[in-house]
Design an enzyme around this catalytic site. Sequence first.
Site, PDB file in Angstrom:
ATOM      1  N   ARG A 102       0.816  -1.220   0.000  1.00  0.00           N
ATOM      2  CA  ARG A 102       0.000   0.000   0.000  1.00  0.00           C
ATOM      3  C   ARG A 102       0.849   1.269   0.000  1.00  0.00           C
ATOM      4  O   ARG A 102       0.494   2.252  -0.646  1.00  0.00           O
ATOM      5  CB  ARG A 102      -0.978  -0.029   1.160  1.00  0.00           C
ATOM      6  CG  ARG A 102      -2.105  -1.032   0.915  1.00  0.00           C
ATOM      7  CD  ARG A 102      -3.079  -1.088   2.054  1.00  0.00           C
ATOM      8  NE  ARG A 102      -4.235  -1.914   1.742  1.00  0.00           N
ATOM      9  CZ  ARG A 102      -4.855  -2.669   2.633  1.00  0.00           C
ATOM     10  NH1 ARG A 102      -4.434  -2.708   3.893  1.00  0.00           N
ATOM     11  NH2 ARG A 102      -5.907  -3.379   2.279  1.00  0.00           N
ATOM     12  N   ASN A 112      -6.844   1.520  -2.297  1.00  0.00           N
ATOM     13  CA  ASN A 112      -5.677   1.103  -1.512  1.00  0.00           C
ATOM     14  C   ASN A 112      -5.018  -0.183  -2.014  1.00  0.00           C
ATOM     15  O   ASN A 112      -4.388  -0.904  -1.266  1.00  0.00           O
ATOM     16  CB  ASN A 112      -6.019   1.028  -0.025  1.00  0.00           C
ATOM     17  CG  ASN A 112      -7.034  -0.042   0.314  1.00  0.00           C
ATOM     18  OD1 ASN A 112      -7.515  -0.764  -0.556  1.00  0.00           O
ATOM     19  ND2 ASN A 112      -7.371  -0.152   1.583  1.00  0.00           N
ATOM     20  N   HIS A 115      -6.655  -6.162  -1.111  1.00  0.00           N
ATOM     21  CA  HIS A 115      -7.469  -6.670  -0.005  1.00  0.00           C
ATOM     22  C   HIS A 115      -6.815  -7.963   0.445  1.00  0.00           C
ATOM     23  O   HIS A 115      -6.315  -8.730  -0.376  1.00  0.00           O
ATOM     24  CB  HIS A 115      -8.904  -6.973  -0.480  1.00  0.00           C
ATOM     25  CG  HIS A 115      -9.668  -7.858   0.472  1.00  0.00           C
ATOM     26  ND1 HIS A 115     -10.442  -7.353   1.475  1.00  0.00           N
ATOM     27  CD2 HIS A 115      -9.741  -9.212   0.577  1.00  0.00           C
ATOM     28  CE1 HIS A 115     -10.971  -8.369   2.165  1.00  0.00           C
ATOM     29  NE2 HIS A 115     -10.566  -9.506   1.629  1.00  0.00           N
TER      30      HIS A 115
END
EC number: 2.7.4.6
Length: 137
Positions: A102, A112, A115
């Site tokens: 990130r 971002n 996941h």
Amino acid sequence: MEKTLSIIKPDAVKKGVIGQILTRFESNGLRIAATKKIQLSEKEAQEFYAVHKDRPFFKDLVEFMISGPVVVSVLEGKNAVLKNRELMGATNPKEAAAGTIRADFADSIDANAVHGSDSLENAKIEIEFFFSKTEIL
């Protein structure tokens, strides 16, 4: 061996950093047991993120996740859930440690880049959402 789910989100796919992200997983001892590039439907995104359905960001999250293709992967290795979360970095890229996915590839708390499952229990549920047993090798 533990398994966890990773999603490379539309922002990172659009930037063309899929290979760099997958390489980070492999370089840090996570084996890619399955991977595929898909386009989520609105219904699929709503189902996957149903845990957040009452949160104010839910609609924006769903719209973002269907804005382009994603790469879903099953990562396998010792402490895979924790290792993946460490590699991803903090949800907000401004707070993510240098050298994390990130910090290097995300634009904002919403866009971002990735996941990752937050627990072994959720990893199992999330993996089964995207993959059949015959796809995980």
